[in-house]
Enzyme design. Structure first.
Site, PDB file in Angstrom:
ATOM      1  N   THR A 170       2.216   0.757  -5.069  1.00  0.00           N
ATOM      2  CA  THR A 170       1.109  -0.539  -4.593  1.00  0.00           C
ATOM      3  C   THR A 170       1.733  -1.780  -5.529  1.00  0.00           C
ATOM      4  O   THR A 170       1.957  -2.584  -4.914  1.00  0.00           O
ATOM      5  CB  THR A 170      -0.073  -0.306  -4.190  1.00  0.00           C
ATOM      6  OG1 THR A 170      -0.598   0.876  -3.848  1.00  0.00           O
ATOM      7  CG2 THR A 170      -0.981  -1.257  -3.471  1.00  0.00           C
TER       8      THR A 170
ATOM      9  N   ALA B 188       0.790  -1.118   0.015  1.00  0.00           N
ATOM     10  CA  ALA B 188       0.228  -0.537   0.208  1.00  0.00           C
ATOM     11  C   ALA B 188       0.362   1.048  -0.623  1.00  0.00           C
ATOM     12  O   ALA B 188       1.885   1.079   0.856  1.00  0.00           O
ATOM     13  CB  ALA B 188      -1.259  -0.152   1.657  1.00  0.00           C
ATOM     14  N   CYS B 189       0.817   2.270  -0.881  1.00  0.00           N
ATOM     15  CA  CYS B 189       0.857   3.684  -0.682  1.00  0.00           C
ATOM     16  C   CYS B 189       0.216   4.078  -0.699  1.00  0.00           C
ATOM     17  O   CYS B 189      -0.650   4.311  -0.582  1.00  0.00           O
ATOM     18  CB  CYS B 189       2.035   3.992  -2.266  1.00  0.00           C
ATOM     19  SG  CYS B 189       1.534   3.928  -3.433  1.00  0.00           S
ATOM     20  N   PRO B 190       0.479   5.817  -0.757  1.00  0.00           N
ATOM     21  CA  PRO B 190      -0.239   6.796  -0.225  1.00  0.00           C
ATOM     22  C   PRO B 190      -1.375   7.094  -1.520  1.00  0.00           C
ATOM     23  O   PRO B 190      -2.944   7.272  -0.875  1.00  0.00           O
ATOM     24  CB  PRO B 190       0.293   7.657  -0.499  1.00  0.00           C
ATOM     25  CG  PRO B 190       1.713   7.020   0.552  1.00  0.00           C
ATOM     26  CD  PRO B 190       2.035   5.953   0.172  1.00  0.00           C
TER      27      PRO B 190
ATOM     28  N   GLY C  93      -1.638   4.602  -3.630  1.00  0.00           N
ATOM     29  CA  GLY C  93      -2.376   3.630  -4.236  1.00  0.00           C
ATOM     30  C   GLY C  93      -1.977   3.454  -5.534  1.00  0.00           C
ATOM     31  O   GLY C  93      -3.780   3.025  -6.056  1.00  0.00           O
TER      32      GLY C  93
END
Length: 493
Positions: free
Chosen positions: A16, A8-10, A12
């Site tokens: 991700t 998960a990345c900020p 998305g």
């Protein structure tokens, strides 16, 4: 070995899925199995409980809080950033293997398999690597930002459309509930503006609510939203939302540690914790914390409003360099979060900062796509293939499109793209280009203020970065060996 993972990345959008692919490829190469749950912007399909139960270890490659962590209670867990998973997936799998080997005998219970596991969610992190306070703090803040971005995008685009259709005076239009004419373009512009303005009013409460959620789970959402709303009321703005979210999370986390009778425990998450948390956080924000932060926000707004000339260009260059330096990593996210947070202020300088950051973020992939197209012999076949995809990635403001080039030759590529992005950021600020949309790349150009100068800044930065890359690649290294004619014929176009 069998692993399960969550990435998960900020935003998305890119990291991700790149992290998930890297983990899958590394596991395949090692003869292991990994199932990955991508918690991206398009939602996610939860891992089956049976697969979690059968896994030897869990990998969290995330820059934001992982949703529903309690599913993994009792499993050895390894945590890392998405960039670590992209750059060294094999090493991350090795850490997971070591964590599985250290798991105490008899502790390998599936999530939720027993009452004790459900009562002790801390079991989920008994074997954790790389989860210091700094990492946790970044994850909490990025969780809030990731949930805030859709509101910024929706509100910003609607407001920008309203200005394009009705001019800047559309902000003075009467409420559409009183006067709306479906045949009038001005009425539609007023409708877009008023919906977008309402969406913007959620920014700070959403930021605070989901920072609190990342810290202390669902009971903290209501206190976080309340604290964020108080921050707006007292004028503490974006900074107030950050503080309110952290405060709400800390208060609820503290209250959850209090032992209560079993009869009361059932209503704690839905009644008692939100009630007490909202009361404590709201009172502190109104009486003690809000006003000092409001003064700081006033000073920040005054500083941004006063930016001009060399100061504006210097800030644009700094933000542009940060955006390019790690291509979606923590430094990139600091610059991006600063720009997105400024949108809630609404000052012209804040809109100029957003335009500079987005323009600079498009430069690295576009520059490397151009360089690999112009002088293909300086790049490997894989890099040339990445270059063809980088055109669209760059145009879409996905800076991660430059990662394949930087991973193979960081000392030449990274300084070159930093120079190009810094140039674009400085020029965009100097030209006074503005933008309310936090994403969209070249496709939101019709909503940019001073669009021709904005595009010129991007083109100049792309050319500067491409020339710098080509120059650097010719220093101290021969051109990449080209495949023999019969081998070249086998390489797909």
């Amino acid at each position: 070995m069998k692993y399960v993972a969550v990435t998960a990345c900020p935003t998305g959008i890119a990291h991700t899925y790149m992290a998930a692919e890297a983990l899958e490829q590394a596991a395949k190469a090692a003869g292991d199995e990994v199932l990955v749950e991508t918690q991206g912007s398009a939602g996610s399909t939860p891992l089956p409980a049976a697969d979690i139960a059968a896994a030897d270890a869990v990998i969290f490659a995330a820059d934001v809080g992982v949703r529903d962590r309690e599913r993994f209670a009792g499993k050895p867990v390894v945590e890392a950033s998405v960039k670590q998973a992209i750059n060294d997936a094999a090493g991350l799998l090795g850490r997971a293997k070591d964590a599985a080997a250290e798991q105490p005998a008899g502790a390998h219970e599936p999530a939720g398999a027993s009452e004790s596991a459900a009562e002790e969610p801390e079991l989920a992190s008994k074997v954790v690597a790389g989860t210091g306070f700094g990492t946790r703090l970044r994850q909490w803040l990025m969780t809030g930002v990731s949930y805030m971005i859709p509101f910024v995008a929706a509100g910003g685009l609607l407001i920008a459309l309203s200005f394009a259709l009705g001019g800047y005076q559309i902000t003075d239009a009467p409420p559409v509930t009183d006067t709306f004419d479906a045949a009038s373009l001005v009425s539609w512009a007023a409708l877009f503006n008023q919906i977008g303005t309402l969406a913007f009013e959620f920014l700070v409460p959403v930021l605070a609510g989901f920072i609190a959620f990342a810290i202390a789970d669902r009971p903290a959402i209501a206190p976080g939203f309340v604290g964020g709303a108080v921050a707006v009321t007292v004028g503490a703005g974006f900074l107030g939302g950050l503080v309110a979210g952290l405060l709400a999370g800390a208060v609820i986390a503290g209250l959850k540690r209090i032992k209560v009778p079993r009869g009361v425990a059932g209503i704690m998450p839905v009644v008692v914790l939100p009630l007490l948390g909202s009361l404590v956080v709201g009172a502190l924000m109104f009486v003690l914390i809000g006003k000092p932060i409001a003064l700081a926000m006033t000073a920040l707004t005054g500083w941004l409003t006063g930016l001009s000339g060399a100061n504006a260009a210097l800030l644009g260059a700094l933000l542009g360099a940060m955006i390019a330096f790690d291509m979606g990593g923590p430094i990139n996210k600091v610059a991006y979060t600063f720009a997105v947070g400024g949108l809630s202020i609404g000052a012209t300088a804040s809109l100029e900062i957003m335009a500079a950051v987005m323009a600079a973020g498009m430069v690295p992939p576009l520059a490397l796509a151009l360089a690999s197209a112009v002088r293909g012999k300086l790049f490997t076949p894989a890099e040339r293939a990445s270059g063809r995809a980088a055109w669209l990635l760059g145009a879409s403001f996905i800076t991660e499109g430059a990662i394949p080039f930087a991973a193979g030759d960081p000392l030449r590529v990274i300084p070159s793209i930093v120079i190009g992005s810094a140039t674009t950021g400085a020029l965009s600020m100097t030209f006074g280009a503005t933008l309310r949309a936090p994403h969209g790349g070249i496709f939101v150009t019709p909503l940019v203020g001073n669009p021709l100068a904005y595009l010129a800044a991007i083109v100049i930065g792309v050319v500067v970065a491409a020339l710098a890359v080509l120059f650097a690649k010719q220093l101290g290294r021969p051109a990449v060996e080209q495949p023999a004619p019969e081998a070249a014929a086998a390489v797909p176009a």
